[in-house]
Design an enzyme around this catalytic site. Sequence first.
Site, PDB file in Angstrom:
ATOM      1  N   VAL A 101       0.802  -1.230   0.000  1.00 46.43           N
ATOM      2  CA  VAL A 101       0.000   0.000   0.000  1.00 46.43           C
ATOM      3  C   VAL A 101       0.835   1.281   0.000  1.00 46.43           C
ATOM      4  CG1 VAL A 101      -2.121  -0.919   1.006  1.00 46.43           C
ATOM      5  CG2 VAL A 101      -0.244  -0.214   2.512  1.00 46.43           C
ATOM      6  N   SER A 126      -6.141   4.421  15.591  1.00 51.10           N
ATOM      7  CA  SER A 126      -5.842   3.757  16.863  1.00 51.10           C
ATOM      8  C   SER A 126      -6.094   4.737  18.001  1.00 51.10           C
ATOM      9  CB  SER A 126      -4.372   3.334  16.906  1.00 51.10           C
ATOM     10  OG  SER A 126      -3.997   2.982  18.227  1.00 51.10           O
ATOM     11  N   TYR A 153       4.124   5.593  15.084  1.00 54.58           N
ATOM     12  CA  TYR A 153       2.794   4.968  14.940  1.00 54.58           C
ATOM     13  C   TYR A 153       1.680   5.946  15.330  1.00 54.58           C
ATOM     14  CZ  TYR A 153      -0.848   1.376  15.526  1.00 54.58           C
ATOM     15  OH  TYR A 153      -1.996   0.628  15.449  1.00 54.58           O
TER      16      TYR A 153
HETATM   17  P1  NAP Z   1      -1.886  -7.439  11.577  1.00 49.22           P
HETATM   18  O1  NAP Z   1      -2.460  -8.670  12.194  1.00 49.22           O
HETATM   19  O2  NAP Z   1      -0.414  -7.247  11.572  1.00 49.22           O
HETATM   20  O3  NAP Z   1      -2.431  -7.352  10.073  1.00 49.22           O
HETATM   21  C1  NAP Z   1      -2.028  -6.323   9.219  1.00 49.22           C
HETATM   22  C2  NAP Z   1      -2.075  -6.846   7.803  1.00 49.22           C
HETATM   23  O4  NAP Z   1      -1.553  -5.819   6.945  1.00 49.22           O
HETATM   24  C3  NAP Z   1      -1.196  -8.083   7.611  1.00 49.22           C
HETATM   25  O5  NAP Z   1      -1.837  -9.025   6.779  1.00 49.22           O
HETATM   26  C4  NAP Z   1       0.039  -7.490   6.953  1.00 49.22           C
HETATM   27  O6  NAP Z   1       0.758  -8.402   6.144  1.00 49.22           O
HETATM   28  C5  NAP Z   1      -0.574  -6.409   6.095  1.00 49.22           C
HETATM   29  N1  NAP Z   1       0.422  -5.430   5.673  1.00 49.22           N
HETATM   30  C6  NAP Z   1       1.525  -4.996   6.339  1.00 49.22           C
HETATM   31  N2  NAP Z   1       2.211  -4.125   5.578  1.00 49.22           N
HETATM   32  C7  NAP Z   1       1.535  -3.983   4.417  1.00 49.22           C
HETATM   33  C8  NAP Z   1       1.750  -3.248   3.230  1.00 49.22           C
HETATM   34  N3  NAP Z   1       2.826  -2.459   3.081  1.00 49.22           N
HETATM   35  N4  NAP Z   1       0.840  -3.355   2.232  1.00 49.22           N
HETATM   36  C9  NAP Z   1      -0.218  -4.156   2.351  1.00 49.22           C
HETATM   37  N5  NAP Z   1      -0.477  -4.901   3.433  1.00 49.22           N
HETATM   38  C10 NAP Z   1       0.402  -4.828   4.457  1.00 49.22           C
HETATM   39  O7  NAP Z   1      -2.484  -6.120  12.250  1.00 49.22           O
HETATM   40  P2  NAP Z   1      -3.876  -5.897  13.014  1.00 49.22           P
HETATM   41  O8  NAP Z   1      -3.606  -5.996  14.464  1.00 49.22           O
HETATM   42  O9  NAP Z   1      -4.954  -6.711  12.406  1.00 49.22           O
HETATM   43  O10 NAP Z   1      -4.107  -4.348  12.687  1.00 49.22           O
HETATM   44  C11 NAP Z   1      -4.899  -3.905  11.593  1.00 49.22           C
HETATM   45  C12 NAP Z   1      -5.022  -2.391  11.680  1.00 49.22           C
HETATM   46  O11 NAP Z   1      -5.597  -2.034  12.934  1.00 49.22           O
HETATM   47  C13 NAP Z   1      -3.689  -1.657  11.606  1.00 49.22           C
HETATM   48  O12 NAP Z   1      -3.838  -0.454  10.882  1.00 49.22           O
HETATM   49  C14 NAP Z   1      -3.365  -1.385  13.047  1.00 49.22           C
HETATM   50  O13 NAP Z   1      -2.512  -0.268  13.202  1.00 49.22           O
HETATM   51  C15 NAP Z   1      -4.753  -1.114  13.604  1.00 49.22           C
HETATM   52  N6  NAP Z   1      -4.877  -1.304  15.056  1.00 49.22           N
HETATM   53  C16 NAP Z   1      -4.661  -2.520  15.627  1.00 49.22           C
HETATM   54  C17 NAP Z   1      -4.810  -2.667  17.028  1.00 49.22           C
HETATM   55  C18 NAP Z   1      -4.591  -3.988  17.729  1.00 49.22           C
HETATM   56  O14 NAP Z   1      -4.686  -4.023  18.964  1.00 49.22           O
HETATM   57  N7  NAP Z   1      -4.334  -5.085  17.021  1.00 49.22           N
HETATM   58  C19 NAP Z   1      -5.166  -1.565  17.784  1.00 49.22           C
HETATM   59  C20 NAP Z   1      -5.380  -0.332  17.163  1.00 49.22           C
HETATM   60  C21 NAP Z   1      -5.243  -0.228  15.786  1.00 49.22           C
HETATM   61  P3  NAP Z   1       1.990  -9.253   6.817  1.00 49.22           P
HETATM   62  O15 NAP Z   1       1.383 -10.015   7.932  1.00 49.22           O
HETATM   63  O16 NAP Z   1       2.484 -10.099   5.698  1.00 49.22           O
HETATM   64  O17 NAP Z   1       2.963  -8.198   7.280  1.00 49.22           O
END
Ligand code: NAP
Length: 246
Positions: free
Chosen positions: A63, A141, A154
């Site tokens: 992205v 977030s 972040y």
């Molecule tokens: P996650 O499990 O790490 O999933 C993120 C996905 O994005 C993974 O499939 C990852 O692929 C993919 N990705 C990473 N870099 C990318 C790129 N350059 N282009 C396209 N895809 C890419 O994260 P999550 O916890 O589900 O988080 C999802 C969103 O919610 C994020 O924006 C995160 O900041 C936000 N968020 C999460 C939390 C939490 O507690 N988990 C809290 C607040 C906000 P790879 O696995 O191959 O790297």
Amino acid sequence: MDFNGQVAVVTGGARGIGKAIAEGLAKKGITLVIADISLEQATETSAEVGKLGVKTIAVKLDVSKSDEVTKTFEDVSKEFGRIDILINNAGITRDGLVLRMKEDDWDAVININLKSVFLCSKEAVKIMAKQRYGRVVNIASVVAFMGNPGQANYSASKAGIVGLTKTIAKEYASRGITANVVAPGFITTAMTDALPENVKEEMKRAIPLGRFGTVEDVANAVVFLASPDSGYITGQVVHVNGGMYM
Ligand code: NAP
């Protein structure tokens, strides 16, 4: 919620919150494009989500790369003829205290978390404006609002998403496009699961609802904002954090 015939692109949709959003949208019958840096994982998720009875495709997309983003949206537009929903969910962390943070880690997080939202929204809004309909939902977030030691890059990227979303909301409201933010708090994922029990207990004490969120808690809010029913809501932030920030 009538999503009849709609097409959605979910970035980072291969796992975690993005996958739950894809599943939530699929349950409404929406055609799904799961765009992720990992094609293998995206293909697996696409096959799984497809079992819910909708058409899904997996696309390899970094992205943060404008040429890849442009090509992806052109391909999706050719394949399906429309894009109704864009969920900017892909995100990474590269934590470190400000004094120790490497410039590369700052740049990577800003590019993948924030610049990506600009690049993908620009392409999607082009198509949505012609349709006179669109829903953009950006995942920020709670740390965008509270700050968090070790997460300067972040929290800045996520705060940037809020300003960008409000601007898109104002620029394209007249074209029937809404843009909103969902700001999750602590969500149970592989990352939070790995924390020591005492750390988790301490974190939970800061959450009035007394538990971490689930990926479905986030997906439920996103699906509503992606639906035609949310048509009078734009430029807003929906906090999904159990009350830890209000
Ligand atoms: P996650 O499990 O790490 O999933 C993120 C996905 O994005 C993974 O499939 C990852 O692929 C993919 N990705 C990473 N870099 C990318 C790129 N350059 N282009 C396209 N895809 C890419 O994260 P999550 O916890 O589900 O988080 C999802 C969103 O919610 C994020 O924006 C995160 O900041 C936000 N968020 C999460 C939390 C939490 O507690 N988990 C809290 C607040 C906000 P790879 O696995 O191959 O790297």
